[in-house]
Scaffold this motif. Structure first.
Motif, PDB file in Angstrom:
ATOM      1  N   ALA A 191      20.354 -12.610  16.760  1.00  0.00           N
ATOM      2  CA  ALA A 191      20.583 -11.570  17.286  1.00  0.00           C
ATOM      3  C   ALA A 191      21.882 -12.020  17.971  1.00  0.00           C
ATOM      4  O   ALA A 191      23.148 -11.555  17.504  1.00  0.00           O
ATOM      5  N   LEU A 192      22.075 -12.533  18.642  1.00  0.00           N
ATOM      6  CA  LEU A 192      23.061 -13.317  19.213  1.00  0.00           C
ATOM      7  C   LEU A 192      24.593 -13.672  18.777  1.00  0.00           C
ATOM      8  O   LEU A 192      25.096 -12.682  18.381  1.00  0.00           O
ATOM      9  N   ALA A 193      23.969 -14.233  17.490  1.00  0.00           N
ATOM     10  CA  ALA A 193      25.098 -15.186  16.339  1.00  0.00           C
ATOM     11  C   ALA A 193      25.979 -13.803  15.971  1.00  0.00           C
ATOM     12  O   ALA A 193      26.834 -13.926  15.855  1.00  0.00           O
ATOM     13  N   MET A 194      25.519 -12.521  16.322  1.00  0.00           N
ATOM     14  CA  MET A 194      26.406 -11.382  15.597  1.00  0.00           C
ATOM     15  C   MET A 194      27.076 -10.435  16.618  1.00  0.00           C
ATOM     16  O   MET A 194      28.173  -9.969  16.358  1.00  0.00           O
ATOM     17  N   ASP A 195      27.607 -11.587  17.609  1.00  0.00           N
ATOM     18  CA  ASP A 195      27.733 -10.902  18.857  1.00  0.00           C
ATOM     19  C   ASP A 195      27.953  -9.283  19.204  1.00  0.00           C
ATOM     20  O   ASP A 195      28.747  -9.051  18.949  1.00  0.00           O
ATOM     21  N   PRO A 196      26.778  -8.696  18.863  1.00  0.00           N
ATOM     22  CA  PRO A 196      26.034  -7.508  19.785  1.00  0.00           C
ATOM     23  C   PRO A 196      26.698  -6.877  20.875  1.00  0.00           C
ATOM     24  O   PRO A 196      27.073  -7.831  22.199  1.00  0.00           O
ATOM     25  N   GLN A 197      26.819  -5.270  20.419  1.00  0.00           N
ATOM     26  CA  GLN A 197      27.373  -5.237  21.957  1.00  0.00           C
ATOM     27  C   GLN A 197      26.080  -4.564  23.273  1.00  0.00           C
ATOM     28  O   GLN A 197      26.042  -5.020  24.174  1.00  0.00           O
ATOM     29  N   LEU A 198      24.655  -4.983  21.950  1.00  0.00           N
ATOM     30  CA  LEU A 198      23.644  -4.799  22.950  1.00  0.00           C
ATOM     31  C   LEU A 198      22.266  -5.234  22.145  1.00  0.00           C
ATOM     32  O   LEU A 198      22.662  -5.551  21.107  1.00  0.00           O
ATOM     33  N   ILE A 199      21.011  -5.794  23.116  1.00  0.00           N
ATOM     34  CA  ILE A 199      19.928  -5.825  21.995  1.00  0.00           C
ATOM     35  C   ILE A 199      19.232  -5.415  22.421  1.00  0.00           C
ATOM     36  O   ILE A 199      18.260  -5.088  23.734  1.00  0.00           O
ATOM     37  N   LEU A 200      18.414  -5.141  21.900  1.00  0.00           N
ATOM     38  CA  LEU A 200      16.453  -4.069  21.309  1.00  0.00           C
ATOM     39  C   LEU A 200      16.269  -5.319  20.955  1.00  0.00           C
ATOM     40  O   LEU A 200      16.135  -5.664  20.463  1.00  0.00           O
ATOM     41  N   PHE A 201      15.079  -5.534  22.209  1.00  0.00           N
ATOM     42  CA  PHE A 201      13.563  -5.899  21.534  1.00  0.00           C
ATOM     43  C   PHE A 201      12.785  -4.816  21.896  1.00  0.00           C
ATOM     44  O   PHE A 201      12.135  -4.545  23.200  1.00  0.00           O
ATOM     45  N   ASP A 202      11.212  -5.396  21.135  1.00  0.00           N
ATOM     46  CA  ASP A 202      10.754  -4.590  21.240  1.00  0.00           C
ATOM     47  C   ASP A 202       8.994  -5.452  21.381  1.00  0.00           C
ATOM     48  O   ASP A 202       9.100  -6.195  20.505  1.00  0.00           O
TER      49      ASP A 202
END
Lengths: 222, 256
Positions: free
Chosen positions: B156-167
């Protein structure tokens, strides 16, 4: 005639026949795989009319005898201006027939991949098409190898039906040789042994491929 | 004290039904840059559905969702927006046929169009962030649950996201593996990653959450800083739920 003499006499024509048998098998399995993949993807991911169309095609092909299909293509099409050589007609009939079976194996393999795989692909921004190509198919194709090997073996033996429309493959050549030396028993036993031999070789080759592409640590059966 | 906050994610009156089952009944929530919000609530309350609504894996029936200034709901460029929203699944959902490195780099090559060498470099960097650079060549089936989830976080981090959702990122893990995953997440929160986490790890919530959001019956019942929510819940249901949770996971009086 001793068996050795029969072998000596029929070896040349039978090897020519074997070449055509193998040619016929490979062309049909590859065209069948391409068409089968399209049918399977259409059936799993297509919109409703496409799904329906793929299902109908598969059911019609699986529900009718292979020999009837061969006859329709070879004897039935010329009045409509489509004239095919025996080999062409055989390749087309076997490809279509095999596609229907391969489509079902592929569909099963595609649907056995957990839905989370596609969800993960989509959630990182892949298109559905990228997800299918990069994530689903590489796993599904590995899983399909064992049933696909079965299909290959069936097809290899079913190509013997092509002798009926005059394709000079292994069975056709065996008949030709036997009709001249009247050693029906020995010639057909020889033909059977040749079929058995190549089936064993190819099933060994495919199980080697299966081992080669196995995902380390991953057990399909669990 | 009012600090100028940059809202990364805004949800307005999100509804979702599955047939007769009205799962989300009007959820509105904002998440600001660098914030960590923890979503808690009984099972079947729509927490996971809410997360999948945000990245449109489950498109909401009504309501609006924005990522920064782009509206996600009704967007034609859902794939583009999803790249900016990391998603970590309860069951990891690592790509089984790819190594840890392959899992982290595939989005970079296929989605971001990086060349192989650059993607590999970045993927290795991300694996290092989660302490798994030595497992780059391992396949998911050769990793422990905790390692798998750390690879999923790196992916998930590799895509340089604006936010991460954790389920529920730790609920499929053996107890002794939960700590390593929470440590990675805590580190992320401290580095300013914006996160929305469905989790019932109370200790984690207490130490990293800016806000805890209690959901029940498809609506947000109460939200507030963990200290406030845990010690002085305003709504009775929140208190009841929290006391049951701490009965399960928290510190109980010792046996006499």
């Amino acid at each position: 005639m001793t068996f050795a003499e029969v072998v000596q006499q029929s070896w040349g024509p039978m090897m020519e026949g074997l070449q055509i048998t193998i040619q016929l098998t490979f062309l049909s399995i590859i065209f069948g795989l391409a068409l089968g993949l399209i049918l399977a993807l259409g059936k799993v991911y297509g919109w409703k009319p496409l799904r329906w169309l793929c299902t109908a095609f598969i059911e019609i092909i699986r529900g009718t005898p292979l020999l009837v299909q061969i006859f329709i293509i070879y004897f039935g099409l010329p009045p409509y201006g489509i004239r095919l050589s025996p080999l062409q007609a055989a390749v087309i009939a076997f490809s279509i027939n095999s596609a229907a079976y391969q489509a079902e194996y592929l569909r099963g393999a595609i649907q056995s991949i957990p839905s989370g795989q596609m969800q993960a692909a989509l959630s990182m921004g892949m298109s559905a098409w990228q997800g299918v190509l990069s994530i689903i198919l590489p796993q599904a194709l590995r899983r399909v190898i064992p049933p696909w090997t079965n299909e290959f073996i069936y097809l290899l033996k079913y190509t013997s039906l092509a002798y009926i429309i005059g394709t000079p493959e292994l069975m056709g050549q065996a008949r030709f040789v036997a009709s001249r030396n009247y050693e029906y028993f020995q010639v057909y036993v020889l033909a059977a042994l040749i079929y058995l031999g190549i089936v064993l070789v190819f099933s060994e080759v495919f199980s080697w491929i299966e081992r080669r592409v196995r995902i380390p640590g991953f057990d399909y059966h669990s | 004290m009012s600090k100028e906050k940059n809202v990364v994610l805004r949800m307005e009156d999100v509804h979702k039904s599955f047939g007769e089952n009205h799962v989300l009944r009007g959820v509105s929530l904002d998440i600001s840059q660098g914030e960590t919000k923890i979503l808690i609530g009984p099972s079947g309350t729509g927490k996971s559905t809410l997360l999948t609504c945000i990245n449109m894996l489950t498109p909401p029936d009504s309501g609006k969702i924005w990522l920064l200034d782009q509206e996600i709901t009704g967007s034609k460029k859902v794939n583009r927006l999803r790249q900016q929203i990391g998603f970590v699944f309860q069951d990891f959902s690592l790509f089984n046929h790819l190594t840890a490195l392959g899992n982290v780099s595939i989005g970079l090559t296929k989605v971001k169009g990086l060349d192989r060498r650059k993607a590999r470099e970045k993927a290795l960097q991300e694996l290092k962030q989660v302490g798994l650079e030595d497992k780059a060549a391992s396949y998911p089936a050769q990793l422990s649950g905790g390692q798998k989830q750390r690879v999923a976080i790196a992916r998930a981090l590799a895509m340089d996201p604006q936010l991460i959702l954790f389920d529920e990122p730790t609920s499929a893990l053996d107890p002794e593996l939960i700590g390593e995953v929470l440590a990675v997440m805590k580190n992320l929160a401290n580095r300013g990653m914006t996160m929305l986490v469905v989790s019932h790890e109370m200790g984690f919530a207490r130490s990293v959450a800016d806000e805890v959001v209690f959901m029940e019956g498809g609506v947000i019942v109460e939200q507030g800083p963990p200290t406030q929510l845990f010690s002085r819940p305003q709504v009775q249901r929140t208190g009841e739920f929290l006391s049951r949770l701490s009965g399960l996971f928290g510190e109980e009086e010792e046996k006499q």
